[in-house]
Design a protein around this motif. Sequence first.
Motif, PDB file in Angstrom:
ATOM      1  N   MET A  76       2.120   5.990  -0.978  1.00 46.51           N
ATOM      2  CA  MET A  76       2.848   6.160   0.274  1.00 46.51           C
ATOM      3  C   MET A  76       3.268   4.809   0.853  1.00 46.51           C
ATOM      4  O   MET A  76       4.407   4.629   1.281  1.00 46.51           O
ATOM      5  CB  MET A  76       1.953   6.900   1.266  1.00 46.51           C
ATOM      6  CG  MET A  76       2.685   7.421   2.461  1.00 46.51           C
ATOM      7  SD  MET A  76       1.581   8.296   3.521  1.00 46.51           S
ATOM      8  CE  MET A  76       1.384   9.793   2.643  1.00 46.51           C
TER       9      MET A  76
ATOM     10  N   SER B  58       6.153   3.178  -1.321  1.00 48.10           N
ATOM     11  CA  SER B  58       7.470   3.766  -1.102  1.00 48.10           C
ATOM     12  C   SER B  58       7.995   3.433   0.290  1.00 48.10           C
ATOM     13  O   SER B  58       9.194   3.193   0.463  1.00 48.10           O
ATOM     14  CB  SER B  58       7.417   5.269  -1.329  1.00 48.10           C
ATOM     15  OG  SER B  58       6.303   5.815  -0.674  1.00 48.10           O
ATOM     16  N   LEU B  59       7.087   3.376   1.251  1.00 45.88           N
ATOM     17  CA  LEU B  59       7.475   2.991   2.616  1.00 45.88           C
ATOM     18  C   LEU B  59       8.033   1.574   2.642  1.00 45.88           C
ATOM     19  O   LEU B  59       9.094   1.312   3.229  1.00 45.88           O
ATOM     20  CB  LEU B  59       6.254   3.093   3.531  1.00 45.88           C
ATOM     21  CG  LEU B  59       6.467   2.838   5.000  1.00 45.88           C
ATOM     22  CD1 LEU B  59       7.310   3.931   5.571  1.00 45.88           C
ATOM     23  CD2 LEU B  59       5.149   2.769   5.707  1.00 45.88           C
TER      24      LEU B  59
ATOM     25  N   VAL C 217       9.248  -0.192   0.155  1.00 47.37           N
ATOM     26  CA  VAL C 217      10.511  -0.303  -0.583  1.00 47.37           C
ATOM     27  C   VAL C 217      11.666   0.175   0.281  1.00 47.37           C
ATOM     28  O   VAL C 217      12.709  -0.490   0.386  1.00 47.37           O
ATOM     29  CB  VAL C 217      10.437   0.503  -1.899  1.00 47.37           C
ATOM     30  CG1 VAL C 217      11.812   0.693  -2.492  1.00 47.37           C
ATOM     31  CG2 VAL C 217       9.551  -0.199  -2.890  1.00 47.37           C
ATOM     32  N   VAL C 218      11.481   1.325   0.961  1.00 46.18           N
ATOM     33  CA  VAL C 218      12.561   1.865   1.784  1.00 46.18           C
ATOM     34  C   VAL C 218      12.844   0.952   2.969  1.00 46.18           C
ATOM     35  O   VAL C 218      14.002   0.669   3.298  1.00 46.18           O
ATOM     36  CB  VAL C 218      12.204   3.293   2.249  1.00 46.18           C
ATOM     37  CG1 VAL C 218      13.155   3.768   3.313  1.00 46.18           C
ATOM     38  CG2 VAL C 218      12.258   4.231   1.088  1.00 46.18           C
TER      39      VAL C 218
END
Lengths: 207, 291
Positions: A93, A96-97, A99-100
């Motif tokens: 989690m 991905s957070l 990266v975004v």
Amino acid sequence: MIILFVNLFLVNLFVVFSRRCFWLLPRRVHFILDSSKSFFKGLFNIGVGDKTFYSLFYSLFYFFLFTNLFSNVPLSVSPTLYYYYTFSFSFVMWVSLIVVVFSTQLSEFFAHLIPFGAPMFLSFLLPVVELFRQIIRPLTLIIRLSTNLSAGHIMLYMFSFFSLSSVFLAVAVFWLLLFLMILEVRISLLQAYIFTSLSYLYISETL
Amino acid sequence: MKNLTVLSFLYLFIYLFSLTTLLSMSNLFIIWIFIEVMMFIFIGIVFKDSVVTSSFIFYFVIQRLASVIILFSVSSVSYRYIALYVFHFFAMVKMAIFPFFLWYYNVVKSFSSFSLFLVLSPQKLSILYLVYVFNVLHSNQLNILLSFSLFFIVFSMLISSLGGLIISDLKSVLIWSSLVNSVWIYLSTFTTYTSMLLYFVFYSLVLYYLITYSDWLLNTKNNQVMLIWLMFVIIGLPPFPLFFIKLYLVVQIFTLVSTPLVRVVLLLLLCFTVVAIVIYFRIVVSILVYQ
């Protein structure tokens, strides 16, 4: 592992077959589903305005809730007691957070490292602290969940050995164990809530 | 990386989560299911991100056809001996090894930078792990499987190192070098889990730097120096760690199967790897000369 798969299977079966399009009349399943949804909404206050991550946190909360509750069955092992397992959730989690966030709002992210109104001499130190706070987030999530759960389990395990030493002690230890068991159930409910709400907080704070 | 939205968080979470779940499984069917889940999520990421839809559809159809046949071969491998070869054949289709490499460059070159990284690295990791688990489960026929695959591996190395000579921009170089590296990745499935992941993780780290920063890497002189260093790392010449990982892989293959045929074939493989260095050196030389 078996508990995990049973849990996953039950949750998925429940969610899939309680859809209203499968039924002509409302059933008991729908009552359970609606009450679970309203329970979730009352706890988290998510699904009202922000529907983007509603399904993710709904499934995450009930998954951790049931997995934690299964760990209270005597002589059973739950995967959430182990850092490996919960780390896979929180780390994925977090990655991905990050990266975004880095690809969509990089400058805002770095601007938030110095809070509004901070004095000038602190602005050399504050970004380091804030970056460190960002980096240890997955670790704090897993340590909070797994350590709280396993500490109570270890206490239960220790006190159960006292009952072997003498008969008179066993009567007292029984009531203590019962009390601890009730405490453990409550802790496992609470930790699922804490994990989900903190991860929701982190995501809504950064995104 | 520019076209990601806030909603991409959900896609990325499910994508990475299925990847981690896949890497902890030992059942071929469950791994296959998670590969398909990753493929579906990949659709979601790429459609936000893509430039050309037709090339993506092409990629999707090829991967899906190959994985259907992989599923059939996995389910029939216990009573059909040829299913061993069929599995490896169609795993090669998914990895774009020699006879099936022609679709790869034309499809992948139209992807944007982030989806290019996803195609080159995590999508290959899932297939790599599937092949590895298959090889472990059929380790008594590993000699035959290795001899079967080495033929394709050597030709793939030759073709991809020669094919890389006709292009000169950075993105195409990365695609052709990924063809070269997928040969090594495929070879590493016959060795141990640690060395397999070591090669893959190191390669994908360098690839991540090269791809995500390829937009602004050529702007200033410092960035050009950075690019040359990254090129030297990905070439795998002796002072850089990728060389030692490759050496470790070759030694492991030697100890695993040491028939004369395999030795000759591995020597040929090393010779063609030297040819592949020319691909990278053309970029390095073009930076040094035309800056």
